[in-house]
Structures are given as C-alpha cells and as structure tokens.
Design an enzyme around this catalytic site. Structure first.
Site, PDB file in Angstrom:
ATOM      1  CG  HIS A  71      -1.973  -0.999   1.227  1.00 56.28           C
ATOM      2  ND1 HIS A  71      -3.242  -0.795   0.751  1.00 56.28           N
ATOM      3  CD2 HIS A  71      -1.928  -2.281   1.635  1.00 56.28           C
ATOM      4  CE1 HIS A  71      -3.949  -1.899   0.875  1.00 56.28           C
ATOM      5  NE2 HIS A  71      -3.168  -2.818   1.413  1.00 56.28           N
TER       6      HIS A  71
ATOM      7  CE  LYS B 200      -6.445  13.772   0.289  1.00 55.65           C
ATOM      8  NZ  LYS B 200      -6.641  12.536  -0.422  1.00 55.65           N
ATOM      9  NE  ARG B 201      -3.644  10.123  10.069  1.00 56.04           N
ATOM     10  CZ  ARG B 201      -2.978   9.260  10.822  1.00 56.04           C
ATOM     11  NH1 ARG B 201      -3.315   7.978  10.813  1.00 56.04           N
ATOM     12  NH2 ARG B 201      -1.994   9.633  11.599  1.00 56.04           N
TER      13      ARG B 201
ATOM     14  CE  LYS C 291      -2.331  10.728   3.061  1.00 53.75           C
ATOM     15  NZ  LYS C 291      -3.060   9.842   2.139  1.00 53.75           N
TER      16      LYS C 291
ATOM     17  CB  THR D 262     -10.172   4.858  -0.765  1.00 52.68           C
ATOM     18  OG1 THR D 262      -9.645   5.214   0.512  1.00 52.68           O
ATOM     19  CG2 THR D 262      -9.487   3.610  -1.271  1.00 52.68           C
TER      20      THR D 262
ATOM     21  CE  LYS E 115     -13.843   5.740   1.252  1.00 49.39           C
ATOM     22  NZ  LYS E 115     -12.839   5.787   2.311  1.00 49.39           N
TER      23      LYS E 115
HETATM   24  C1  26Q Z   1       5.019   1.252   8.990  1.00 50.69           C
HETATM   25  C2  26Q Z   1       6.148   1.075   9.770  1.00 50.69           C
HETATM   26  C3  26Q Z   1       6.118   1.407  11.097  1.00 50.69           C
HETATM   27  C4  26Q Z   1       4.953   1.900  11.643  1.00 50.69           C
HETATM   28  C5  26Q Z   1       3.825   2.068  10.888  1.00 50.69           C
HETATM   29  C6  26Q Z   1       3.857   1.759   9.551  1.00 50.69           C
HETATM   30  C7  26Q Z   1       2.671   1.973   8.726  1.00 50.69           C
HETATM   31  C8  26Q Z   1       1.429   2.112   9.298  1.00 50.69           C
HETATM   32  C9  26Q Z   1       0.316   2.354   8.518  1.00 50.69           C
HETATM   33  C10 26Q Z   1       2.769   2.052   7.351  1.00 50.69           C
HETATM   34  C11 26Q Z   1       1.649   2.291   6.580  1.00 50.69           C
HETATM   35  C12 26Q Z   1       0.422   2.455   7.155  1.00 50.69           C
HETATM   36  C13 26Q Z   1      -0.782   2.763   6.394  1.00 50.69           C
HETATM   37  C14 26Q Z   1      -0.775   2.956   5.090  1.00 50.69           C
HETATM   38  C15 26Q Z   1      -1.965   3.366   4.348  1.00 50.69           C
HETATM   39  O1  26Q Z   1      -3.021   3.646   4.905  1.00 50.69           O
HETATM   40  N1  26Q Z   1      -1.828   3.429   3.030  1.00 50.69           N
HETATM   41  C16 26Q Z   1      -2.912   3.862   2.188  1.00 50.69           C
HETATM   42  O2  26Q Z   1      -3.593   2.710   1.735  1.00 50.69           O
HETATM   43  C17 26Q Z   1      -4.734   3.068   0.999  1.00 50.69           C
HETATM   44  C18 26Q Z   1      -5.464   1.784   0.659  1.00 50.69           C
HETATM   45  O3  26Q Z   1      -4.755   1.056  -0.286  1.00 50.69           O
HETATM   46  C19 26Q Z   1      -4.350   3.851  -0.231  1.00 50.69           C
HETATM   47  O4  26Q Z   1      -5.522   4.266  -0.888  1.00 50.69           O
HETATM   48  C20 26Q Z   1      -3.514   5.062   0.130  1.00 50.69           C
HETATM   49  O5  26Q Z   1      -3.038   5.693  -1.041  1.00 50.69           O
HETATM   50  C21 26Q Z   1      -2.360   4.640   1.003  1.00 50.69           C
HETATM   51  O6  26Q Z   1      -1.650   5.783   1.455  1.00 50.69           O
END
Ligand code: 26Q
Length: 768
Positions: A317, A505-506, A511, A613, A617
């Site tokens: 992702h 969004k976050r 972003k 996503t 929406k």
């Molecule tokens: C990694 C290492 C250490 C700690 C945390 C993390 C970590 C935590 C959460 C890495 C990634 C995430 C979350 C990622 C995420 O939400 N990605 C999003 O996924 C969506 C669904 O596929 C996409 O639409 C977004 O583009 C993408 O940013």
C-alpha cells in the site's frame, strides 16, 4: 443480535458443508465505522425500524448517532479492509477479517487554538454491543526464550524453552452482507496474561505496580494502535502486536481447517484457504505457518514451503521508504526466536537460489534479500513467501514493477498484478447519501445497488434539465446538512450557496494540504489588495489527523487554522471565502462530508499516493476531482475524461526526474516568483503573530530542504487549475452535468469489483 449470531453460525456451517474456499484477510487496521444502520440496511429492516421507533417517539438517527465509531485503524488501509469485508460478505465470498482488539483506537482529535490535541479513544468503556467474546477459543502465544535443537531418529527437531506466554482472546464482530444471506465476521484478538494472578508477595510489600507487572505487560500488547517506535521498547511492542495477531489468527484457521479436512490434508490447504496480508504488518503469517507445519504437524521444509506460498498473498500500500517495515534482526531473534530462525532459513535458501540462477549475486542479495545489514525487511519476506503481490492502483502497481520491486518483477513477472482499490457503495452512497441514492433509483431503478456498474445508466440523463436540477437540489441539501454540523461544532457559519472545496485525509507532507492552504492564503492576499476577484464564493474545508509525533504535519494543521482565522475574521475577505478545519476526522464524520463536496482535492505529489480512496468516495457523491496524475486519480480521469475533472501539476516521471537530476532549486525558484516570495515570507515575518506563531518548520522544509514534495513547483499550475474549475461552477448546467457523469462512471470504484478481481486472479474461491 441473537438471530444475527445464529445466521453467522449458519453461514459458516454452509461454507463448511460445501467445503467453500475461505479467505482470511489479515490487517492491523479495520475502520468499520458505526454498524447499526449498516446492519439494518443489509438485513432490509431499516424502514421498519425507523418507522417503529418513530411511532414510539424515538428518532432512529439520534439513536444511531450514539453508537461508538471504533478507531481500529488510522486511514486508507484500515477503511479499505472494512470495505473489503462488506464486499466479500455481500458478494458471497467466505471472507473473514483477522485483526487486533486495541483497547484504545487512534486518538480522538480536538483542535484547541489551532493546535491538535490528542485524547484517548476509549471506545470499549461502555461496552461495545456488536462483539462476542469467544474465551473458549483463546490461544497461547509465546514470546522470548530460546530454541534448542534435538536430533531424533535422523530427524532434526526444535524445542522452544523459557518463553513467556500471553493469552490471545478472540472477539467476533458480525459482518452482514447486503441482502442478509451471508453473515461472516471480523475476529479481533485481545492480549491477556495467561493466568489472572498477581505476585502476592510483591503486593503485600506494597509494590503494587510490580505485583501487577505481568498483567500490564501482556495487556500492553493490544493497548494502542501503532505505538511510537522511536525507542527500542516501542519496536518490541509492535513486533509483539504483529506476532500475536498472526499466531492467534493462524491457530484459529488451523482449528477450522482440521475440523473440516482432518489432520493430514495439509497439501490441499491452498485449495481450501487463502491468507491475504494487508501490507506487511501481518507478514509473520509466512514464518508462523511454516512453524506450525514443520514443528507441530511434522511436515518437511519443501512441503511446508509449497503450502505456505500457495496460501499467502500480499498487497503493498505504499512506496514511501519510511513506511516500509524493517526490524533489527537481533530484536526479532530476541522476541520471536523460532520465527526468526525460520526467516533466516527462508532467506538462506532464497539467496542460494539467487546464486544458482542469476548473475550479479551480491547486488541481487542486497536488493532482494530478506536479512541485509542486520535488518529484516518485511516487504521482501512478503514477496518471497507469497504466490501473488499486488499494488492498489495502476500507477502504483507500475511503480512497484518498474522501481520498488523491480528485481522481483523481472524474476517472476506473472506474480505481480494491479487491483485498483474500491469503496463500499453501500456505505458511501446508499447509506450516507440517501437523497442521492433515491434520485438515482428514480432514474434507473434499483439494480445499481447489487450491480454498481449499472450506475452508468445515469449517463443518458446528462442533458436532462429536470434530473440535473434535482441533482443540484440533492447536493444543496447535503451542503446544508454539513453547514449545520460545522456551525454546531465550530461556530462558523458557511454559505450553502458557495462552492464547497474539500480536502479530507490523514495529514502528511506528500498529500500536500500545505499546497491547498497556500492557495487560500494567495486568495486572501489577492482579495485584500484587489488583485483577485472570485466569480463565486467558496468554503475551503479541511479535516484529518496528524500522527502524534509528526511535527511537520501538526504545524500544517496550525497553519491551516491560522489562515482560517485571518480569512474568517476579515470583513472583506470572509464575504468571499471561508476556511474550516473540522476536527476528529473518522468514518462517521467522513460520511457526512463526502456528500457535500463540489470540489474534491486530490493533490498529492505525483508518484507518492498509492491509490487514495477518498477520491472515489467524493466522485461517487458527484464532486469534481481537482487532482494530480497520482494514485487512482489516473483511473478517475480516464473514466470521466478531462472535461469532467481537472488535472494539474508534475507527472510522476517529472517528479522522479527532478529528484534524480537535482535540477530543482526551491530558493532560486521562489526568488523569481513574486507571489511565492510573499507567501513564504508571510510564514515567518510576523504576519501570523496574532495567532501566536511563525511557521519556521514549514519555511525550512520548503527553503532549506528544497521543497521535496514540490509544493512551490506545482503552485502555479494548481492555482490556475483551481481558478478554471471554480469559474466553471458559475455555469450550473455544465457543472451539474459534470457531477452527474462522475456519479455515472463511479460504479467501477465499488469494492465489489475490486473483490471480484482479487477472487478471479488471486484467491480463486470458486475454483480455477
Ligand atoms: C510502517 C512502519 C512502522 C509503523 C507504521 C507503519 C505503517 C502504518 C500504517 C505504514 C503504513 C500504514 C498505512 C498505510 C496506508 O493507509 N496506506 C494507504 O492505503 C490506501 C489503501 O490502499 C491507499 O488508498 C492510500 O493511497 C495509502 O496511502
């Protein structure tokens, strides 16, 4: 609820009787949102209940509002997994979610004087009505200790000794598919001490914390989502979270598997079970399944390996280097010693294969090895230990193949594919935008609810004056609803007839909420000095949480709020534009926001947003995308055409080139640019003193760290595109037509389509 529970058992019994292939979707996050209304819609009972309660003088929606929105996730990845559960249950796939029951969800965000304040999200305090504890199915999970080798009758064995045990207790939340025929579940595990004891001696000596230490240590594992991992203790905790979810989840799967297929049908497992890992957080599934097959079931390595790879598939992702998980190998060895041994052996065999089959051994090992420079790379483990890898939008999957996972792709091109993300049209259209849903049904009938691609039937109304006017009225109604929410929450009154321009969004540098805020500041300056006139008033709405330790993102929130103060308190400017930051973005707030948007801001630096996503929406609710060619904006723009969205800015190739060639120099760029000189100056020259702050962090990121997300470089193109789009708004016929076409083309983004593709290409639950 009891009937739902029975239906859930019935669905499972049917799957078991028919030997249906089951999909277990492992994810650290599930942002399921409120469930009451969703359950009633899917059971076909909403109207009856709304009416029945109203006869009793109770407003159903007031009641539904009281339900907690569990914060079991942080963003897109977590909402995606919830949409997938909804789509699997609704389309008849035997799909079950596996995750963790965090005591505290992601924090609740309050904005105080423009600053983000994090408050604990204690969603379990008053009990959560939809979960059912299954203490009889709790399992032991082992951490630490040492592994001894034994040699018995020519067979090598492993004995894990001196470990600490934790109990993983499952809780099941029913997932009701549309039509109510299939009821599956999300299983979340909570960590508890093995036995509920205290150290009596320590307790009686007054050392209460010490007496409870074991209990606290166990419970800490599922206390919060994504604990800070700057310190080693935080990293150990995250490894424990990941392993607990995986080990307990796999134990549940094997229990079901053995009950259906017996205890000697392991070779058939890939025919009957898929384990899907949502990013690398559940990547221990690979060594854990190996461990169980080798140590508990007595299989040989090669057989266990074929089974494991046959069962597991992986979705990536993100391409951002800081989000690719790596663990210090010595830490892994310490926390999960047997798992680490297995990872080492997978790595050893993989590197040996590289030596035998490819040249340039050294570089191949460095790029594709799992253990490199003392770190264990979870993405490489996930690729090597799975049979399929996918990205989440076309451009993202392309970048995986051409760049991040290039060497793996060249070795095994068929293993990689794209599965463009999707969203639940049931939640994000039928449930959250009922006026629009009924207009659609009035035009094209009900069939789109089961088959969302049928939304395309709306296209024939593209020039139908009466439908377009009704569409505008529906939008206005949603805007009025959001306006009253904003007024209630923040006391700011916004004009329902202005353009609603929304970015939710976050908060993250890539972003580029900052780019949007710069546009607003530019408008402020221009309206004030008379150099800009807007044909149409506009409200700029922002919402999103910044990670607790992410200082830059928090500074951007403060910046947006400071710009908002300037704008909203200026008599002249506030007649034309307003700025609002809505606090605590979460699924239920999101559901109120999407229906009300005219412009959907999707402005990430090209190549950096895997998919997005929210963009889908907004589109499904008739907003027009203003975006870069990034993530699924690429598919959106192709589907609706350039007449029905607005694309601007650098392409991913241009971004990659600029980063490689180092030709871009942000200081030089700004020095020749009057508008940007003024704006970057205002960050620090006292302009914002009244809100008590200068923005040196933002200033330095742009000017001293060379604007790595190209906020300044894309500014002109962005503002130009925005002006064109907001000018179009004045022509309501053209605008409403654009809006209708966006809705008509949005069926592709239903997660039912995404899930059907996963099934067709990866899981094959219906057989090949
Ligand atoms: C990694 C290492 C250490 C700690 C945390 C993390 C970590 C935590 C959460 C890495 C990634 C995430 C979350 C990622 C995420 O939400 N990605 C999003 O996924 C969506 C669904 O596929 C996409 O639409 C977004 O583009 C993408 O940013």
């Amino acid at each position: 609820m009891r009937e739902t529970a029975e239906d859930k058992e019935n669905t499972m019994s049917r799957f078991v009787k028919n030997k249906t292939k089951m999909v277990f979707y492992f994810s650290m996050e599930f942002l399921i949102g409120k469930l009451l209304e969703n359950y009633l819609i899917n059971l076909g009972l909403l109207d009856v209940v709304v009416k029945g309660l109203s006869d009793l003088g109770i407003d159903f929606y007031d009641l539904a509002e009281m339900e907690n929105d569990p914060g079991l996730g942080s963003g897109g990845l977590g909402r995606l997994s919830a949409c997938f559960l909804d789509s699997m249950a609704s389309t008849g796939i035997a799909g079950y979610g596996v995750g963790l029951r965090f005591r505290f969800g992601l924090f609740k965000q309050r904005i105080d004087n423009g600053y983000q304040i994090e408050q604990p999200d204690a969603w379990l305090t008053n009990e959560y009505p939809w979960e059912m504890a299954k203490p009889s199915e709790a399992v032991e999970v082992k951490f630490g200790g040492v592994v001894d080798r034994t040699y018995d009758n020519g067979k090598l064995g492993f004995i894990h000794k001196g470990y600490d045990s934790v109990l993983a207790v499952p809780y099941d939340i029913p997932i009701v598919g549309y039509g109510g025929k299939n009821i599956t579940s999300l299983r979340i595990f909570q960590a508890l001490p093995m036995d509920d004891t205290v150290d009596m001696q320590a307790f009686n000596n007054g050392k209460y914390a010490e007496a409870m230490a074991k209990k606290s240590e166990a419970e800490a594992i599922t206390c919060i989502l994504y604990p800070e991992d700057g310190q080693p203790s935080g990293r150990v905790l995250r490894i424990k979270q990941e392993y607990l979810m995986v080990s307990a989840g796999i134990a549940s799967i094997l229990r079901i598997y053995e009950s259906i297929y017996g205890n000697d049908a392991w070779a058939d497992m890939p025919k009957h079970v898929s384990i899907h890992i949502n990013d690398t957080h559940p990547a221990f599934c690979i060594p854990e399944l190996m461990r169980v097959l080798l140590d508990d079931k007595g299989l040989e390595w090669d057989d266990a390996w074929d089974i494991t790879r046959g069962v597991v598939s992986y979705t990536n992702h993100t391409v951002l280097p800081e989000a690719l998980e790596k663990w210090p190998s010595d830490m892994l060895q310490h926390v999960v010693p047997r798992i680490y041994m297995i990872i080492e052996e997978i790595d050893r065999r993989f590197k040996e294969m590289l030596r035998n089959e490819l040249g340039d051994w050294y570089n191949n090992c460095r790029n594709m090895g799992i253990i490199v420079d003392g770190m264990t790379r979870m993405a490489n483990l996930s690729i090597i230990g799975s049979h399929h890898v996918n990205g989440v939008a076309e451009i993202h999957s392309q970048i995986l193949k051409a760049d991040l996972f290039k060497d793996f792709y060249l070795m095994n091109p068929d293993k990689f594919s794209n599965k463009t993300n999707g969203i639940s049209h049931r939640r994000f259209l039928m449930q959250s935008n009922k006026p629009l849903a009924s207009l659609i049904t009035d035009c094209i009938g009900e069939s789109w609810k089961k088959d969302p691609e049928k939304l395309s039937g709306l296209e024939k109304y593209a020039n139908d004056k009466s439908v377009l006017e009704k569409l505008a009225a529906v939008k206005r109604e949603s805007k009025a609803r959001l306006a009253s929410y904003i007024s209630k929450k923040s006391g700011i009154d916004v004009d329902v007839d202005s353009i609603f321009d929304i970015q939710v969004k976050r908060m993250h540098a890539y972003k580029r909420q900052l780019l949007n805020a710069f546009k607003v500041l530019w408008l402020y300056n221009g309206i004030k000095d008379g150099s800009v006139t807007l044909p149409h008033p506009c409200v700029f709405i922002f919402s999103g949480k910044a990670a607790q330790g992410y200082h830059f993102a928090k500074e951007v929130i403060k910046f947006i709020c400071s710009v908002a103060d300037k704008v909203n308190s200026d008599e002249k400017v506030s007649k034309v534009i307003k700025v609002v930051f809505i606090e605590n973005f979460c699924v239920s707030v999101a559901q109120q926001i999407y229906p009300a948007a005219d412009i959907s801001e999707q402005i990430s630096t090209a190549g950096m947003e895997a998919s997005g996503t929210g963009n889908m929406k907004f589109m499904m609710n008739g907003a027009i995308t203003l975006g870069t060619l990034d993530g699924a904006n690429v598919e959106i723009s192709r589907l609706v055409g350039n007449d029905n969205c607005k694309i601007f800015g650098m392409t991913a190739e241009e971004v990659a080139h600029a980063l490689r060639s180092r030709e871009y120099n942000s200081r030089q760029f700004v020095s020749g640019h009057g508008t940007l000189s003024k704006i970057t100056g205002q960050l620090v020259d006292g302009f914002f003193n009244s809100s008590g702050q200068s923005f040196w962090g933002i200033h330095d990121a742009l000017m001293s760290r060379n604007d790595e997300f190209f906020v300044l470089k894309d500014f002109d193109s962005y503002v130009g595109a925005w002006m064109e789009l907001s000018n179009t708004y004045g022509d309501s016929k053209v605008w409403n037509r654009m809006s209708l076409i966006n809705i008509a083309k949005s069926g592709f983004f239903s997660s039912d389509r995404t899930i059907a593709e996963y099934d067709r290409d990866i899981w094959n639950t219906k057989g090949v």
